[in-house]
Design a protein around this motif. Structure first.
Motif, PDB file in Angstrom:
ATOM      1  N   GLN A  33      12.929  33.566  15.422  1.00 19.53           N
ATOM      2  CA  GLN A  33      11.997  32.446  15.282  1.00 19.53           C
ATOM      3  C   GLN A  33      10.769  32.675  16.154  1.00 19.53           C
ATOM      4  O   GLN A  33       9.641  32.356  15.772  1.00 19.53           O
ATOM      5  CB  GLN A  33      12.680  31.132  15.678  1.00 19.53           C
ATOM      6  N   LEU A  34      11.005  33.232  17.334  1.00 20.84           N
ATOM      7  CA  LEU A  34       9.893  33.522  18.245  1.00 20.84           C
ATOM      8  C   LEU A  34       8.892  34.460  17.585  1.00 20.84           C
ATOM      9  O   LEU A  34       7.672  34.237  17.661  1.00 20.84           O
ATOM     10  CB  LEU A  34      10.423  34.156  19.531  1.00 20.84           C
ATOM     11  N   LYS A  35       9.383  35.505  16.926  1.00 21.54           N
ATOM     12  CA  LYS A  35       8.504  36.467  16.274  1.00 21.54           C
ATOM     13  C   LYS A  35       7.679  35.810  15.175  1.00 21.54           C
ATOM     14  O   LYS A  35       6.505  36.160  14.971  1.00 21.54           O
ATOM     15  CB  LYS A  35       9.323  37.629  15.715  1.00 21.54           C
ATOM     16  N   LYS A  36       8.265  34.861  14.471  1.00 22.77           N
ATOM     17  CA  LYS A  36       7.520  34.142  13.436  1.00 22.77           C
ATOM     18  C   LYS A  36       6.445  33.264  14.077  1.00 22.77           C
ATOM     19  O   LYS A  36       5.300  33.231  13.625  1.00 22.77           O
ATOM     20  CB  LYS A  36       8.475  33.284  12.610  1.00 22.77           C
ATOM     21  N   ASP A  37       6.830  32.553  15.133  1.00 21.39           N
ATOM     22  CA  ASP A  37       5.896  31.645  15.803  1.00 21.39           C
ATOM     23  C   ASP A  37       4.745  32.391  16.465  1.00 21.39           C
ATOM     24  O   ASP A  37       3.649  31.831  16.620  1.00 21.39           O
ATOM     25  CB  ASP A  37       6.641  30.812  16.850  1.00 21.39           C
ATOM     26  N   MET A  38       4.982  33.633  16.838  1.00 19.93           N
ATOM     27  CA  MET A  38       3.935  34.437  17.482  1.00 19.93           C
ATOM     28  C   MET A  38       2.739  34.668  16.564  1.00 19.93           C
ATOM     29  O   MET A  38       1.624  34.914  17.035  1.00 19.93           O
ATOM     30  CB  MET A  38       4.500  35.793  17.927  1.00 19.93           C
ATOM     31  N   GLN A  39       2.970  34.598  15.256  1.00 16.80           N
ATOM     32  CA  GLN A  39       1.899  34.855  14.290  1.00 16.80           C
ATOM     33  C   GLN A  39       1.251  33.568  13.781  1.00 16.80           C
ATOM     34  O   GLN A  39       0.406  33.611  12.891  1.00 16.80           O
ATOM     35  CB  GLN A  39       2.454  35.655  13.102  1.00 16.80           C
ATOM     36  N   ALA A  40       1.644  32.448  14.358  1.00 17.96           N
ATOM     37  CA  ALA A  40       1.094  31.161  13.915  1.00 17.96           C
ATOM     38  C   ALA A  40      -0.396  31.078  14.221  1.00 17.96           C
ATOM     39  O   ALA A  40      -0.906  31.709  15.153  1.00 17.96           O
ATOM     40  CB  ALA A  40       1.843  30.015  14.604  1.00 17.96           C
ATOM     41  N   ASP A  41      -1.106  30.292  13.436  1.00 21.90           N
ATOM     42  CA  ASP A  41      -2.560  30.172  13.585  1.00 21.90           C
ATOM     43  C   ASP A  41      -2.954  29.653  14.965  1.00 21.90           C
ATOM     44  O   ASP A  41      -3.942  30.117  15.541  1.00 21.90           O
ATOM     45  CB  ASP A  41      -3.124  29.231  12.506  1.00 21.90           C
ATOM     46  N   ASP A  42      -2.193  28.671  15.486  1.00 25.12           N
ATOM     47  CA  ASP A  42      -2.588  28.106  16.776  1.00 25.12           C
ATOM     48  C   ASP A  42      -2.462  29.125  17.903  1.00 25.12           C
ATOM     49  O   ASP A  42      -3.252  29.121  18.852  1.00 25.12           O
ATOM     50  CB  ASP A  42      -1.791  26.834  17.097  1.00 25.12           C
ATOM     51  N   VAL A  43      -1.492  30.028  17.790  1.00 15.74           N
ATOM     52  CA  VAL A  43      -1.347  31.092  18.791  1.00 15.74           C
ATOM     53  C   VAL A  43      -2.521  32.059  18.702  1.00 15.74           C
ATOM     54  O   VAL A  43      -3.122  32.425  19.720  1.00 15.74           O
ATOM     55  CB  VAL A  43      -0.009  31.843  18.610  1.00 15.74           C
ATOM     56  N   SER A  44      -2.863  32.464  17.490  1.00 19.53           N
ATOM     57  CA  SER A  44      -3.994  33.378  17.299  1.00 19.53           C
ATOM     58  C   SER A  44      -5.292  32.748  17.781  1.00 19.53           C
ATOM     59  O   SER A  44      -6.122  33.405  18.422  1.00 19.53           O
ATOM     60  CB  SER A  44      -4.125  33.758  15.822  1.00 19.53           C
ATOM     61  N   GLN A  45      -5.480  31.465  17.501  1.00 19.37           N
ATOM     62  CA  GLN A  45      -6.687  30.767  17.929  1.00 19.37           C
ATOM     63  C   GLN A  45      -6.786  30.692  19.446  1.00 19.37           C
ATOM     64  O   GLN A  45      -7.867  30.819  20.017  1.00 19.37           O
ATOM     65  CB  GLN A  45      -6.711  29.361  17.321  1.00 19.37           C
ATOM     66  N   GLU A  46      -5.645  30.488  20.103  1.00 19.69           N
ATOM     67  CA  GLU A  46      -5.639  30.416  21.565  1.00 19.69           C
ATOM     68  C   GLU A  46      -6.011  31.768  22.182  1.00 19.69           C
ATOM     69  O   GLU A  46      -6.792  31.840  23.131  1.00 19.69           O
ATOM     70  CB  GLU A  46      -4.260  29.976  22.058  1.00 19.69           C
ATOM     71  N   ILE A  47      -5.462  32.851  21.635  1.00 20.67           N
ATOM     72  CA  ILE A  47      -5.779  34.197  22.126  1.00 20.67           C
ATOM     73  C   ILE A  47      -7.276  34.472  21.962  1.00 20.67           C
ATOM     74  O   ILE A  47      -7.943  34.948  22.889  1.00 20.67           O
ATOM     75  CB  ILE A  47      -4.964  35.264  21.361  1.00 20.67           C
ATOM     76  N   THR A  48      -7.805  34.175  20.781  1.00 21.95           N
ATOM     77  CA  THR A  48      -9.226  34.417  20.503  1.00 21.95           C
ATOM     78  C   THR A  48     -10.119  33.546  21.368  1.00 21.95           C
ATOM     79  O   THR A  48     -11.117  34.017  21.925  1.00 21.95           O
ATOM     80  CB  THR A  48      -9.528  34.157  19.020  1.00 21.95           C
ATOM     81  N   SER A  49      -9.776  32.277  21.483  1.00 23.25           N
ATOM     82  CA  SER A  49     -10.571  31.349  22.281  1.00 23.25           C
ATOM     83  C   SER A  49     -10.635  31.783  23.743  1.00 23.25           C
ATOM     84  O   SER A  49     -11.707  31.740  24.365  1.00 23.25           O
ATOM     85  CB  SER A  49      -9.976  29.946  22.184  1.00 23.25           C
ATOM     86  N   THR A  50      -9.515  32.212  24.291  1.00 25.37           N
ATOM     87  CA  THR A  50      -9.488  32.656  25.690  1.00 25.37           C
ATOM     88  C   THR A  50     -10.405  33.849  25.905  1.00 25.37           C
ATOM     89  O   THR A  50     -11.138  33.914  26.894  1.00 25.37           O
ATOM     90  CB  THR A  50      -8.050  33.015  26.109  1.00 25.37           C
ATOM     91  N   ARG A  51     -10.390  34.782  24.979  1.00 23.52           N
ATOM     92  CA  ARG A  51     -11.268  35.956  25.098  1.00 23.52           C
ATOM     93  C   ARG A  51     -12.739  35.554  25.013  1.00 23.52           C
ATOM     94  O   ARG A  51     -13.584  36.087  25.743  1.00 23.52           O
ATOM     95  CB  ARG A  51     -10.915  36.970  24.010  1.00 23.52           C
TER      96      ARG A  51
END
Length: 244
Positions: free
Chosen positions: A184-202
């Motif tokens: 489940q963790l691996k699936k959640d890692m690809q969620a949009d909110d996770v990707s947005q957080e990574i991009t926003s931080t950068r």
């Protein structure tokens, strides 16, 4: 006086058209020769000029950072899926940009946690700034996704204190050891909110000219590197005083 001579020579080199309106060709050559002779006899003049230039550049950089901090203040502290520790309603916020493969971040971990835990009125915002390669991003994504299983704090601690080089396998093994559902963790890692957080931080880091980890923001101060506890506490004290 020596710097004045150097500045005049620099003016002649960089703005020849303006200089020609004021000095004849012979006079210009005399000034160039004077500057050359002065620099050869007193090379420390160049060091003085460089120090002045660096001071001005540093002051300009600090002003740009303050302006950027003002514009990005909401993004820095808005919850979203950004992990928050300490007192969520604290009167002073510390923001840390970190990478799980950063040795200095691991060195700073007990320091920052001591500061946060010893002051019950600090809000600690944790920005996953994955900049040290693919494994760093995997670890950051896994940490952010672990919030959906209520395990972020424990997972973060384990990744910050893990011995040896971090690997993808070690990230998932750590999650498994904490009783998480790794599939489940691996699936959640690809969620949009996770990707947005990574991009926003950068993007935020780029706007603030933060290029390394760890980096801390306290009030209007950006503190790069694994700074001592006393430095963080003093920054908190200043930020708190400005609120009064």
């Amino acid at each position: 006086m020596r710097f004045l001579i150097f500045a005049l020579g620099l003016l002649l080199v960089t703005t020849p058209l303006a200089a020609k309106d004021q000095l004849s060709a012979d006079q210009q050559e005399e000034v160039r020769q004077l500057v050359r002779d002065t620099l050869l006899k007193n090379p420390e003049i160049l060091m003085e000029a460089m120090q002045i230039l660096q001071s001005k550049q540093e002051a300009a950089r600090e002003e740009m950072q303050k302006a950027a901090l003002s514009q990005l203040s909401d993004l820095l502290v808005t919850p979203g899926i950004t992990p928050i520790d300490g007192n969520p309603d604290g009167d002073v916020t510390i923001v840390e940009f970190f990478d799980y493969q950063c040795g200095y971040c691991k060195r700073a971990y007990p320091t920052i946690m001591d500061v946060v835990n010893s002051d019950k009125n600090i809000r600690f915002v944790m920005k996953e700034f994955a900049i040290l390669g693919p494994v760093s991003e995997i670890a950051a994504r896994a940490a952010l996704a672990s919030q959906k299983q209520g395990k972020y704090k424990e997972f973060h601690k384990e990744l910050m204190t893990v011995r040896g080089r971090l690997s993808e396998e070690k990230v998932y093994k750590t999650a498994e050891d904490l009783g998480m559902d790794v599939d489940q963790l691996k699936k959640d890692m690809q969620a949009d909110d996770v990707s947005q957080e990574i991009t926003s931080t950068r993007q935020i880091a780029q706007s603030l000219n933060i290029t390394g980890t760890p980096a801390f923001i306290v009030g209007e101060q950006i503190l790069p590197g694994a700074v001592p506890a006393d430095t963080l506490k003093e920054a908190v004290k200043k930020a708190r005083a400005k609120k009064k």
